[in-house]
Structure formats: structure tokens, C-alpha cells
Enzyme design. Sequence first.
Site, short mmCIF file in Angstrom:
data_model
loop_
_atom_site.label_atom_id
_atom_site.label_comp_id
_atom_site.label_asym_id
_atom_site.label_seq_id
_atom_site.Cartn_x
_atom_site.Cartn_y
_atom_site.Cartn_z
CG ASN A 10 -1.73 1.24 1.38
OD1 ASN A 10 -1.79 2.06 0.45
ND2 ASN A 10 -2.38 1.41 2.52
CE LYS A 12 -0.09 3.30 4.77
NZ LYS A 12 0.00 3.41 6.22
CG HIS A 100 -5.73 2.10 5.36
ND1 HIS A 100 -5.27 3.01 6.26
CD2 HIS A 100 -4.71 1.21 5.17
CE1 HIS A 100 -4.01 2.71 6.59
NE2 HIS A 100 -3.66 1.61 5.94
CD GLU A 102 -2.81 5.67 6.73
OE1 GLU A 102 -2.85 5.68 5.49
OE2 GLU A 102 -1.87 5.17 7.39
CD GLU A 172 -3.20 -2.16 7.43
OE1 GLU A 172 -2.18 -2.48 6.83
OE2 GLU A 172 -3.79 -1.08 7.25
N GLY A 178 2.93 2.71 10.69
CA GLY A 178 3.88 3.80 10.47
C GLY A 178 4.61 4.23 11.73
CB SER A 218 5.70 -1.32 11.83
OG SER A 218 5.28 0.02 12.04
N GLY A 239 3.01 -0.93 4.21
CA GLY A 239 3.09 0.47 3.87
C GLY A 239 4.51 0.88 3.55
N GLY A 240 5.18 1.46 4.53
CA GLY A 240 6.51 2.04 4.34
C GLY A 240 7.49 1.12 3.64
P1 13P Z 1 3.26 0.65 7.57
O1 13P Z 1 3.76 -0.65 7.02
O2 13P Z 1 3.96 1.84 7.03
O3 13P Z 1 3.18 0.63 9.07
O4 13P Z 1 1.75 0.82 7.05
C1 13P Z 1 0.87 -0.24 7.21
C2 13P Z 1 -0.37 0.08 6.47
O5 13P Z 1 -1.12 0.94 6.87
C3 13P Z 1 -0.63 -0.65 5.24
O6 13P Z 1 -1.93 -0.43 4.79
#
Ligand code: 13P
Length: 256
Positions: A10, A12, A100, A102, A172, A178, A218, A239-240
Site C-alpha cells: 500500500n 498510500k 483503511h 487512515e 492493521e 507507520g 510496520s 506500507g513504508g
Molecule cells: P506501515 O507498514 O507503514 O506501518 O503501514 C501499514 C499500512 O497501513 C498498510 O496499509
Amino acid sequence: MARKPLMAGNWKMNNTISEAVVLTQEISNHFERDWDESVDVLICPPYVDLKPVWTVLDFDKTGIGVAAQNVYWEQKGAYTGEISVPMIKEIGCVASIVGHSERRELFGETNEDVNRKVKALTDADMFAIVCVGESLAIRDEGTTLDYVCAQVRAAFAGIDVFKARDCVVAYEPIWAIGTGRTATPEQAEEVCAAIRTTIADLYDEDTAEGMRVLYGGSMNPGNVAALLEMPNIDGGLIGGASLDASSFITLIEACI
Ligand code: 13P
């Protein structure tokens, strides 16, 4: 039943088209062509990057798919700024992330909205990657399982078993996104197992056994192996670490 792992990146709100093409090409260059027998991989870039990313992946015959990060439930009409299921389908998406944290926290997305999106996607023979997860306050209160399982029930309300079967649930925990603070494998497993039990309760054992439940928050090359060892964790929503080709590839390799 052995479930094929799924690793979904993802992105983002990261990567312009030119950056997206470079990153996708790097991922493609390092992706061994027989890996897709052992793992499904999806890239979920911003809307504007979907077509360029799909084009690179398709040209290279990688077997890696693309999915959107969000979608609106109406087919078309006066919904300024929204993107519909037929639009992402025509671009080449097989799925979309929905709910999600967010989107829930920053854009006010509700359980009902998530349910409408799951319905719109599955009606179009696409699948939803349904995100669920608790805040730190809920975890500290001790009500995580009730909260997350209620999110799962709401997301699948009224969805036919044949349509639900292809969907994916991503657990999640908000406090792990993050932050560099990963849930321990045991914490993640406890919730993923409860999600599977909820699916069995909503549908049947076969559906629950077949459905993939991912962990996200993470996930990185240092913790991926221990998380994937858990019996109810079938991959990751990343994510990251998906923004760097070598770390994303390392995470994919952990499934081989
Ligand atoms: P991170 O891997 O950056 O923590 O993000 C996870 C996430 O929200 C994937 O949708």
C-alpha cells in the site's frame, strides 16, 4: 487448507507517475518469474499511478497485480472527486483496499461505507481487502477482539458467501501503522484467529479456512518471518517497506 500468501504494498499517497514507474520497474526486475506460484503480490498505488504501474507489470509479465487504495460504491454520477468500481476495473485492478484506518480516521469512513464498497466490488467480480484494527485506547481497554470482530461483521453484512469467499481481511492495529511498533506475532495471531472465527460464524468453516487474513503495521524484513509463521497470518499489507524495492522484495521472498 493451505492458503496462498498475499503480499500487498500500500503506497498510500506516495510516488508521482515518474517515481511510480521507476519503483515498479525495480520491483519487476527483482521479481523471479516463478515466485507467483508460491505467493500473490499486489501493488496498491495512488489512482493516477494505477495505469502506468499496471502497464510496467503487464509488459514484464510479472504476475504481480494492481489494486486501488479506495473506491466509491456508486457506478457513476455527480460524485465530484470519487472513483468508481468500473473505472478501476477497466484500468486493470483486481481489487481495492477498503476501510483503511487512515480513511476511517481522517476521512470519516464508517462501517456502513465499508460495507457498501465491499458490495460494489464483489458485485463486479472484484475482491475487497477489508482493513480492520483497533486504536491504542481500545487495546488498553481490553476490547480489541470485540471491536475488530464487529468491524468484520459490519463489512460483510449482507454479502453473499460466494462473493465473500475471494475477499481478504487485513488486520492493521492503528498503533502499529507507520510507528515502527509492530504487534508481536502472538498479538497479531490472536486477532487474526478471531477474525477467522468470525468469518466461520458469518458463513461457514470452509469459507473461513479459505479466506486470507493479512497482518499490516510496520511489517519489515526484520519481523516478517515470525509474523508469517503464525497459522492465521497469510501475508501482509505493507506500507513504508513497500516503497523501497529491495525491502518489498525481501518481504515477498519471505513467502517463498
Ligand atoms: P506501515 O507498514 O507503514 O506501518 O503501514 C501499514 C499500512 O497501513 C498498510 O496499509
